[in-house]
Design a protein around this motif. Sequence first.
Motif, short mmCIF file in Angstrom:
data_model
loop_
_atom_site.label_atom_id
_atom_site.label_comp_id
_atom_site.label_asym_id
_atom_site.label_seq_id
_atom_site.Cartn_x
_atom_site.Cartn_y
_atom_site.Cartn_z
N ARG A 150 0.84 -1.21 0.00
CA ARG A 150 0.00 0.00 0.00
C ARG A 150 0.87 1.25 0.00
N THR A 151 1.88 1.30 0.84
CA THR A 151 2.75 2.48 0.89
C THR A 151 3.67 2.55 -0.32
N LEU A 152 4.20 1.40 -0.76
CA LEU A 152 5.11 1.39 -1.91
C LEU A 152 4.43 1.88 -3.18
N LEU A 153 3.25 1.36 -3.47
CA LEU A 153 2.59 1.70 -4.72
C LEU A 153 2.04 3.12 -4.72
N LYS A 154 1.65 3.64 -3.55
CA LYS A 154 1.19 5.03 -3.51
C LYS A 154 2.35 5.99 -3.76
N GLN A 155 3.56 5.62 -3.36
CA GLN A 155 4.72 6.47 -3.62
C GLN A 155 5.10 6.46 -5.10
N ARG A 156 4.87 5.33 -5.77
CA ARG A 156 5.28 5.20 -7.17
C ARG A 156 4.22 5.67 -8.16
N THR A 157 3.04 6.03 -7.68
CA THR A 157 1.97 6.53 -8.55
C THR A 157 2.17 8.02 -8.74
N PHE A 158 2.07 8.48 -9.99
CA PHE A 158 2.15 9.92 -10.24
C PHE A 158 1.04 10.33 -11.20
N ALA A 159 0.78 11.62 -11.27
CA ALA A 159 -0.44 12.15 -11.87
C ALA A 159 -0.69 11.70 -13.32
N LYS A 160 0.27 11.87 -14.20
CA LYS A 160 0.02 11.55 -15.60
C LYS A 160 0.72 10.29 -16.05
N GLY A 161 0.97 9.37 -15.14
CA GLY A 161 1.67 8.14 -15.50
C GLY A 161 0.94 6.92 -15.01
N THR A 162 1.68 5.98 -14.51
CA THR A 162 1.12 4.72 -14.06
C THR A 162 0.33 4.93 -12.77
N ASP A 163 -0.87 4.34 -12.72
CA ASP A 163 -1.74 4.49 -11.56
C ASP A 163 -1.88 3.13 -10.87
N TYR A 164 -1.08 2.92 -9.81
CA TYR A 164 -1.10 1.65 -9.08
C TYR A 164 -2.20 1.58 -8.03
N THR A 165 -2.89 2.69 -7.77
CA THR A 165 -3.92 2.66 -6.74
C THR A 165 -5.07 1.75 -7.12
N LYS A 166 -5.25 1.47 -8.40
CA LYS A 166 -6.32 0.57 -8.83
C LYS A 166 -6.04 -0.87 -8.40
N ILE A 167 -4.77 -1.23 -8.31
CA ILE A 167 -4.41 -2.57 -7.81
C ILE A 167 -4.83 -2.69 -6.35
N LEU A 168 -4.59 -1.64 -5.59
CA LEU A 168 -4.98 -1.65 -4.18
C LEU A 168 -6.50 -1.67 -4.03
N ALA A 169 -7.21 -1.06 -4.99
CA ALA A 169 -8.67 -1.00 -4.89
C ALA A 169 -9.32 -2.37 -5.14
N ILE A 170 -8.73 -3.20 -6.00
CA ILE A 170 -9.35 -4.50 -6.28
C ILE A 170 -8.90 -5.59 -5.30
N ALA A 171 -7.93 -5.28 -4.45
CA ALA A 171 -7.49 -6.24 -3.45
C ALA A 171 -8.53 -6.31 -2.34
N THR A 172 -8.88 -7.51 -1.93
CA THR A 172 -9.90 -7.67 -0.90
C THR A 172 -9.30 -7.93 0.48
N ARG A 173 -8.10 -8.51 0.52
CA ARG A 173 -7.49 -8.84 1.81
C ARG A 173 -6.06 -8.34 1.86
N PHE A 174 -5.68 -7.84 3.01
CA PHE A 174 -4.31 -7.39 3.25
C PHE A 174 -3.75 -8.17 4.44
N VAL A 175 -2.43 -8.45 4.39
CA VAL A 175 -1.77 -9.18 5.46
C VAL A 175 -0.80 -8.25 6.16
#
Length: 142
Positions: free
Chosen positions: A117-142
């Motif tokens: 969650r923290t890694l992908l939010k840091q690597r997401t930027f406005a006009k590029g790759t959007d990793y927050t969608k991966i976090l949105a479809i995840a149902t369980r976190f460990v």
Amino acid sequence: MFSSVLSRYIHTSPMCQQIIKLTRLRVVDNSEIGKQAMAEGKPPRVIHIYTKKKYGTIGDKVLVAIKGEKKKGVVVGVKKHQAPRIPKFDSNNVVLIDDTGTPLGNRIHVPIPLLLRTLLKQRTFAKGTDYTKILAIATRFV
């Protein structure tokens, strides 16, 4: 003499548990191409790792060969020994994405680490790759 002859044919180096080129991965989302490849018993293999290091870990972007096509993916679980409080998985897991970072599937079947969650939010930027969608479809976190 027998032991010296036998030792030439036995490899004593430890098994590599990192994501390197030609590593087999397990697709953990429900994308159509991923389901077909895993059902046929031909899991995707890593072609390239988008990092400066020679190996990949959790959260790294990789290029995989799957069913004769090249697809990008994000590593969401590795077998490698992890730092404290980061889970170690039984297999190397990947979620397939397109060029904009949107996942090809709409559900992730395995729990993913909270560190992602923290890694992908840091690597997401406005006009590029959007990793927050991966976090949105995840149902369980460990």
